[in-house]
Scaffold this active site. Sequence first.
Site, PDB file in Angstrom:
ATOM      1  CB  VAL A 278     -15.931 -40.272  -6.632  1.00  0.00           C
ATOM      2  CG1 VAL A 278     -15.108 -40.095  -7.891  1.00  0.00           C
ATOM      3  CG2 VAL A 278     -15.968 -38.987  -5.811  1.00  0.00           C
TER       4      VAL A 278
ATOM      5  CG  LEU B 205     -11.577 -39.672 -10.924  1.00  0.00           C
ATOM      6  CD1 LEU B 205     -10.940 -39.905  -9.568  1.00  0.00           C
ATOM      7  CD2 LEU B 205     -11.225 -40.803 -11.889  1.00  0.00           C
ATOM      8  CG  ASP B 206     -19.795 -39.337 -13.647  1.00  0.00           C
ATOM      9  OD1 ASP B 206     -20.154 -38.174 -13.816  1.00  0.00           O
ATOM     10  OD2 ASP B 206     -20.584 -40.296 -13.477  1.00  0.00           O
TER      11      ASP B 206
ATOM     12  CG  HIS C 234     -21.760 -32.190 -18.533  1.00  0.00           C
ATOM     13  ND1 HIS C 234     -20.699 -32.134 -17.656  1.00  0.00           N
ATOM     14  CD2 HIS C 234     -22.437 -33.324 -18.224  1.00  0.00           C
ATOM     15  CE1 HIS C 234     -20.732 -33.186 -16.865  1.00  0.00           C
ATOM     16  NE2 HIS C 234     -21.772 -33.928 -17.178  1.00  0.00           N
ATOM     17  CG  ASP C 235     -24.122 -33.157 -14.674  1.00  0.00           C
ATOM     18  OD1 ASP C 235     -24.830 -33.881 -15.398  1.00  0.00           O
ATOM     19  OD2 ASP C 235     -23.265 -33.613 -13.897  1.00  0.00           O
ATOM     20  CD  GLN C 236     -25.778 -28.047 -11.941  1.00  0.00           C
ATOM     21  OE1 GLN C 236     -26.973 -27.747 -11.844  1.00  0.00           O
ATOM     22  NE2 GLN C 236     -25.219 -28.964 -11.168  1.00  0.00           N
TER      23      GLN C 236
ATOM     24  CG  ASP D 172     -22.189 -29.709  -8.370  1.00  0.00           C
ATOM     25  OD1 ASP D 172     -21.524 -29.359  -9.357  1.00  0.00           O
ATOM     26  OD2 ASP D 172     -22.683 -30.831  -8.243  1.00  0.00           O
TER      27      ASP D 172
ATOM     28  CD  GLU E 296     -20.237 -35.214 -10.946  1.00  0.00           C
ATOM     29  OE1 GLU E 296     -21.291 -34.569 -11.094  1.00  0.00           O
ATOM     30  OE2 GLU E 296     -20.061 -36.335 -11.439  1.00  0.00           O
TER      31      GLU E 296
END
Length: 568
Positions: A241, A238-239, A370-372, A301, A276
Amino acid sequence: MTAVRVWAPGAERVGVEIDGGRHPMSPVAGGWWTGPELVPGARYGFLLDDDPHVRPDPRGRRLPDGVHGLSEATAARTADVGGWAGRGLADGVIYELHVGTYTPEGTLDAAAARLDHLVDLGVAFVELLPVNAFNGEWNWGYDGVAWFAVQESYGGPDAYARFVETCHARGLGVLQDVVYNHLGPSGNYLPLFGPYLRSEGANTWGAEVNLDEIEVRRYILDNARMWFEEYGVDGLRLDAVHALRDTSREHLLATLSRETEQLAARLGRPLTLIAESDLNDPVMFRPRTGGGYGLTAQWSDDYHHAAHVALTGETSGYYADFAPLAALGTVATRGFFHAGTWSSFREREHGVPLGDDVEAWRLVTFVQDHDQIGNRAAGDRLSASLSPGRLAIAAVLGVLSPSTPMLFMGEEWGASTPWQFFTSHPEPDLGKATAEGRIAEFARHGWDEDAVPDPQDPETFRRSKLDWAELDAEPHATLLAQYRELIALRRREPDLRSPRLGDLAAQVDEEARTLVFERGGLRILVNLGDADWTPGVTGEVLFATADDVSSAPVLLPADTAAVVRIAG
């Protein structure tokens, strides 16, 4: 066949166009409208009041001509899971994958053809970045506007179903990344139908989703159910949240976890929900009876930040707080680094401590994702700056995290290809604004404008595709073998899997740049210093990143790591 329905509470008139013919629809309770029956394959869309344009179905399962085109009716689908009993999250390694850049073809069928690689690697779950329909041909997936439709350039809904079935046949669970906190900027017609977005309030990505509206909540809950029931996925990521602002008596996430538990019981297989969250708060996985949301797990993270700083020495921006090597010892034993402590980047105290009884697998950890990678100006991976020895240490820190490890595609062989921010907005103004916004964002952080690739340039997308020819070349082949060995070791040794936080300990020497992670009868030894290190441990070396690690007593040269079963 089924009667076509749509929620349009503010409309005075609603019509439906089916294969070129137009029909009025009738209002029913709760702002819903109903119309003629649809047969699979029919092209259809809705007409709202005086709007001359035909709009696609907000719940349509297929958009063969893209997000601005008509929906295509599909047959009712129930996932064929065969003998698949599902997988629980604990003890499994996750592999994060973007469909468009995982293979040269960039399709779900092509990704399914590469599953042998993941089976040989030893991972338990494939986690797909968002696949719901977005405008254009390529995108990270977080600009989706049609949550119920699978992106057509990936192969559409039938290809998605085949992918899940193939994964299950190979023993792999499937986790699907979903975005419920915002919608993309192009092709979002939901506000024409009803109050899907709040008229006031915005988050980082745009207008907030209106969780005060019961039918919008049901829209999200039904979408989650679709992935489980119609496609057979095993879990949802869940992106962001923390961007779900909800003042309801029961938070949307708690409702989602309750309904997912009920569905899992009915389907007879475990279903996973991973948040997330930027909150560093165990409320995400605390039981609902204890005031939590009852999700399965959440990303951490903090683990990435501490590992990244330890490996690279980079301390700019939010990495500053993680400069001491002790930060890595903290995240590896306490889960969160910021746990009611001062965050210089946020300029406030942040986070909530985790108790000793928290099981470490409730956190998903990674040294790359993917984000980092993608949110760095050049989209550079660790392989662009670290030596083979350091990349092997990164593998140890990633795979042997006490939590649930996650790898980002290509990490396992030190892929030399970057993973950059790419878009394909057809609208010139939107494409220009996206590119200029990207440059301005990085300029504020001191990056050279020339280092930021144009997200709209097709080459930005193409250079982000994995190069599968690298696997058999050095140093990639050696690193891949190390990842395989580490994942097998994790699977084989119970002490390396899912302890409680209270059972973990670490010793850190800031000056020598060494760490000892205690995991039952095993010791994970990491030497990030520039001198040989004798940690005072005697035992069997189960894994070493270099051939010159010796035993009896154990000695680690600079930039090496080892796993040792202690004597006695």
